[in-house]
Enzyme design. Structure first.
Site, PDB file in Angstrom:
ATOM      1  N   ASP A  63      57.946  28.422 100.910  1.00 10.04           N
ATOM      2  CA  ASP A  63      57.253  27.210 101.335  1.00 10.04           C
ATOM      3  C   ASP A  63      56.718  27.400 102.751  1.00 10.04           C
ATOM      4  O   ASP A  63      57.146  28.268 103.493  1.00 10.04           O
ATOM      5  CB  ASP A  63      58.149  25.968 101.232  1.00 10.04           C
ATOM      6  CG  ASP A  63      59.542  26.198 101.759  1.00 10.04           C
ATOM      7  OD1 ASP A  63      60.494  25.698 101.160  1.00 10.04           O
ATOM      8  OD2 ASP A  63      59.684  26.897 102.798  1.00 10.04           O
ATOM      9  N   ASP A  65      55.862  25.488 106.272  1.00  7.48           N
ATOM     10  CA  ASP A  65      56.058  24.293 107.095  1.00  7.48           C
ATOM     11  C   ASP A  65      55.112  24.332 108.286  1.00  7.48           C
ATOM     12  O   ASP A  65      54.836  25.392 108.845  1.00  7.48           O
ATOM     13  CB  ASP A  65      57.506  24.220 107.592  1.00  7.48           C
ATOM     14  CG  ASP A  65      58.494  24.069 106.447  1.00  7.48           C
ATOM     15  OD1 ASP A  65      58.091  23.558 105.389  1.00  7.48           O
ATOM     16  OD2 ASP A  65      59.663  24.465 106.606  1.00  7.48           O
ATOM     17  N   ASP A 142      67.573  26.908 114.727  1.00  8.67           N
ATOM     18  CA  ASP A 142      68.838  27.643 114.717  1.00  8.67           C
ATOM     19  C   ASP A 142      68.710  29.071 115.253  1.00  8.67           C
ATOM     20  O   ASP A 142      69.234  29.400 116.302  1.00  8.67           O
ATOM     21  CB  ASP A 142      69.499  27.586 113.334  1.00  8.67           C
ATOM     22  CG  ASP A 142      68.551  27.888 112.179  1.00  8.67           C
ATOM     23  OD1 ASP A 142      67.391  28.281 112.418  1.00  8.67           O
ATOM     24  OD2 ASP A 142      68.977  27.748 111.012  1.00  8.67           O
TER      25      ASP A 142
HETATM   26  P1  ATP Z   1      64.198  29.691 103.632  1.00  9.37           P
HETATM   27  O1  ATP Z   1      63.420  30.939 103.592  1.00  9.37           O
HETATM   28  O2  ATP Z   1      65.431  29.791 102.864  1.00  9.37           O
HETATM   29  O3  ATP Z   1      63.411  28.442 103.357  1.00  9.37           O
HETATM   30  P2  ATP Z   1      64.157  28.658 106.285  1.00  9.37           P
HETATM   31  O4  ATP Z   1      64.533  29.261 107.606  1.00  9.37           O
HETATM   32  O5  ATP Z   1      62.721  28.325 106.088  1.00  9.37           O
HETATM   33  O6  ATP Z   1      64.688  29.605 105.159  1.00  9.37           O
HETATM   34  P3  ATP Z   1      64.629  25.889 105.861  1.00  9.37           P
HETATM   35  O7  ATP Z   1      65.869  25.195 105.449  1.00  9.37           O
HETATM   36  O8  ATP Z   1      63.411  25.814 105.031  1.00  9.37           O
HETATM   37  O9  ATP Z   1      65.044  27.395 106.103  1.00  9.37           O
HETATM   38  O10 ATP Z   1      64.327  25.363 107.333  1.00  9.37           O
HETATM   39  C1  ATP Z   1      63.066  25.476 107.958  1.00  9.37           C
HETATM   40  C2  ATP Z   1      63.258  25.669 109.466  1.00  9.37           C
HETATM   41  O11 ATP Z   1      63.954  24.563 110.035  1.00  9.37           O
HETATM   42  C3  ATP Z   1      64.091  26.881 109.844  1.00  9.37           C
HETATM   43  O12 ATP Z   1      63.328  28.065 109.881  1.00  9.37           O
HETATM   44  C4  ATP Z   1      64.625  26.489 111.205  1.00  9.37           C
HETATM   45  O13 ATP Z   1      63.653  26.694 112.190  1.00  9.37           O
HETATM   46  C5  ATP Z   1      64.849  25.004 111.042  1.00  9.37           C
HETATM   47  N1  ATP Z   1      66.228  24.705 110.601  1.00  9.37           N
HETATM   48  C6  ATP Z   1      66.661  24.624 109.328  1.00  9.37           C
HETATM   49  N2  ATP Z   1      67.964  24.346 109.275  1.00  9.37           N
HETATM   50  C7  ATP Z   1      68.368  24.245 110.549  1.00  9.37           C
HETATM   51  C8  ATP Z   1      69.614  23.958 111.171  1.00  9.37           C
HETATM   52  N3  ATP Z   1      70.697  23.749 110.435  1.00  9.37           N
HETATM   53  N4  ATP Z   1      69.664  23.926 112.514  1.00  9.37           N
HETATM   54  C9  ATP Z   1      68.562  24.131 113.262  1.00  9.37           C
HETATM   55  N5  ATP Z   1      67.379  24.409 112.743  1.00  9.37           N
HETATM   56  C10 ATP Z   1      67.261  24.467 111.403  1.00  9.37           C
HETATM   57 MG    MG Z   2      61.900  27.237 104.386  1.00  8.58          MG
END
Ligand code: ATP
Ligand code: MG
Length: 436
Positions: A63, A65, A142
């Site tokens: 996805d 963002d 994070d």
């Molecule tokens: P994936 O590839 O699994 O989607 P992702 O890093 O994109 O991994 P998401 O849950 O989609 O994970 O979160 C999008 C963004 O939001 C992350 O890249 C991070 O910057 C932020 N984020 C997500 N969860 C947290 C958290 N628990 N604490 C701080 N920032 C977070």
């Molecule tokens: Mg993501």
């Protein structure tokens, strides 16, 4: 006391288009549409988070963002296909058929990033609707690798916390003080393991160090959120590596207390072998684009706990069929306090377990063949073969049963298998060399 986000130093490094590997042809056209539209309306617009990270390592983001300085209302004004979600922190979803581009306004407060599903109390974070600068937005994330911004205005990557070099070095590093960041949101420990497994990144020493100590905090996270995280951890094609990561960093007892105890007590290692084999098979199915089911996954993950509960009940003299039912219920109930496994998954999970003893009974063959969980339960039986050769005959019988006639066997008492699971003991049957 948590470090205020503004106390984390930032310095901007801009990586120009000709010095990084992100190309617009790898970005979803809908995400590009959103980025361009916001820019044309005079706002800042960036691709952010996991998508930038994944693109930099040559992956395909699932996805995309977007982060912007436009408020949610301003975003909504730009798109007809936009709805605002969340109560405390509002996000804009721009909807293109099945693809949703999430657009978030830069935000200042540190939070768990999980949307608007919950509030924390007792020293942990309370969500707040505080907009901020792009620097604020970077430091509340994070890992440094997750805090990179791809700017649509000049196609550069903006790095405020050293994430670009960390991605090149393939290392996950928490932004700020690791212990404080885990205390704010213990699920970050799980995210560290998951992302390291998914990306084949290492976890920076200082980021990894507090995990075994703080692992028990994970049990305080919302069970519904942990269920979602578990699905991401185990059903995204990196389940075996994820499981080994949980083991290595001491998170298994926090997440699956009873299975962890059963695995530790199983000296032959047969239960662990079977579990890992099940996770590898799941990864293979994901790689082949075949469907994977949470019920089967949890049947695998909680099988050690089930076997242990069953043996305990049987040693108390509870009759086999009753013991199986009670063991299945007990394990499901206890696990629910950590991970909220919905009934639509826990019921078929239990059926997969309960059908195992019926496989060794070899009775009511047509009825069993038409059971809705037959196929899953049979696959599970095949999996058990990887822990104990004793199931070879049952596997052969039920494989044949699916294609032709077979002879049912007579009833007898139950015994305990090499993999710690109960099965029918056939009269005067040779013990296989793997038993014990
Ligand atoms: P994936 O590839 O699994 O989607 P992702 O890093 O994109 O991994 P998401 O849950 O989609 O994970 O979160 C999008 C963004 O939001 C992350 O890249 C991070 O910057 C932020 N984020 C997500 N969860 C947290 C958290 N628990 N604490 C701080 N920032 C977070
Ligand atoms: Mg993501």
């Amino acid at each position: 006391m948590p470090t205020p986000a503004e106390a984390i130093p930032t310095s901007l490094r801009t990586i120009p288009r000709d010095q990084h590997s992100i190309s617009r042809k790898d970005i979803s056209p809908n995400a590009l549409r959103v980025l361009y539209r916001l820019r044309d309306a005079g706002f800042q617009a960036y691709l952010v988070g996991g998508a930038v990270r994944d693109l930099l390592v040559g992956g395909h983001p699932k996805d995309f963002d977007v982060a912007t300085d436009a408020t949610p209302e301003q975003v909504k004004q730009q798109f007809r296909n936009c709805r605002l979600i969340g109560r405390r922190f509002r996000l804009a979803h721009v909807v293109f058929g099945r693809e949703i581009i999430e657009v978030a306004t830069f935000r200042a407060n540190s939070d768990d990033g999980s949307g608007d599903r919950e509030l924390h109390e007792g020293g942990r974070l309370l969500r707040d609707n505080v907009f901020g600068t792009i620097e604020d937005d970077a430091v509340r994330r994070d890992f440094t690798a997750n805090a990179l911004y791809y700017a649509i205005e000049d196609f550069s990557v903006r790095d405020y916390v050293g994430g670009y070099d960390d991605v090149q070095a393939r290392v996950l590093k928490l932004i700020g003080d690791p212990e404080e960041r885990y205390r704010e949101d213990p699920v970050r420990m799980l995210r560290a393991i998951r992302l390291a497994a998914k990306l084949d990144f290492s976890i920076d020493a200082a980021t990894a160090a507090p995990i075994p100590l703080l692992a028990p905090l994970l049990a305080q996270a919302a069970p519904a959120r942990l269920f979602e995280e578990c699905l991401k951890l185990f059903l995204s094609g990196h389940a075996a590596a994820g499981f080994e990561g949980l083991e290595r960093h001491g998170l298994l007892p926090a997440l699956f207390p009873e299975s962890a105890a059963a695995l530790a007590a199983n000296r032959s290692g047969a239960l662990r072998r079977m579990l890992l084999q099940g996770l590898r098979a799941t990864d293979q199915r994901v790689a082949n684009d075949e469907p994977v089911s949470p019920a089967f996954l949890f049947a695998v993950l909680l099988w050690p706990a089930y076997c242990r509960a069953l043996i305990a009940l049987q040693s108390q003299g509870v009759h086999a069929a009753e013991a199986q039912r009670r063991a299945a219920d007990r394990v499901t109930l206890h696990q629910a306090s950590t991970i909220a496994l919905p009934r639509r998954f826990s019921l078929p999970m239990q059926e997969i377990w309960l059908l195992q003893s019926r496989f060794s009974q070899r009775k009511r063959v047509p009825r069993l063949l038409s059971h809705p969980q037959f196929r899953a339960a049979y696959d599970f039986l095949v999996l058990r073969l990887s822990a104990s050769e004793e199931h070879g005959e049952d596997v052969a019988f039920w494989r044949d049963a699916q294609v032709g006639a077979v002879e049912p066997i007579a009833e007898d008492e139950f015994a305990v298998d090499g993999d710690g699971a109960p099965r029918k003991r056939r009269r005067r049957r040779r013990r296989s060399p793997s038993a014990g």
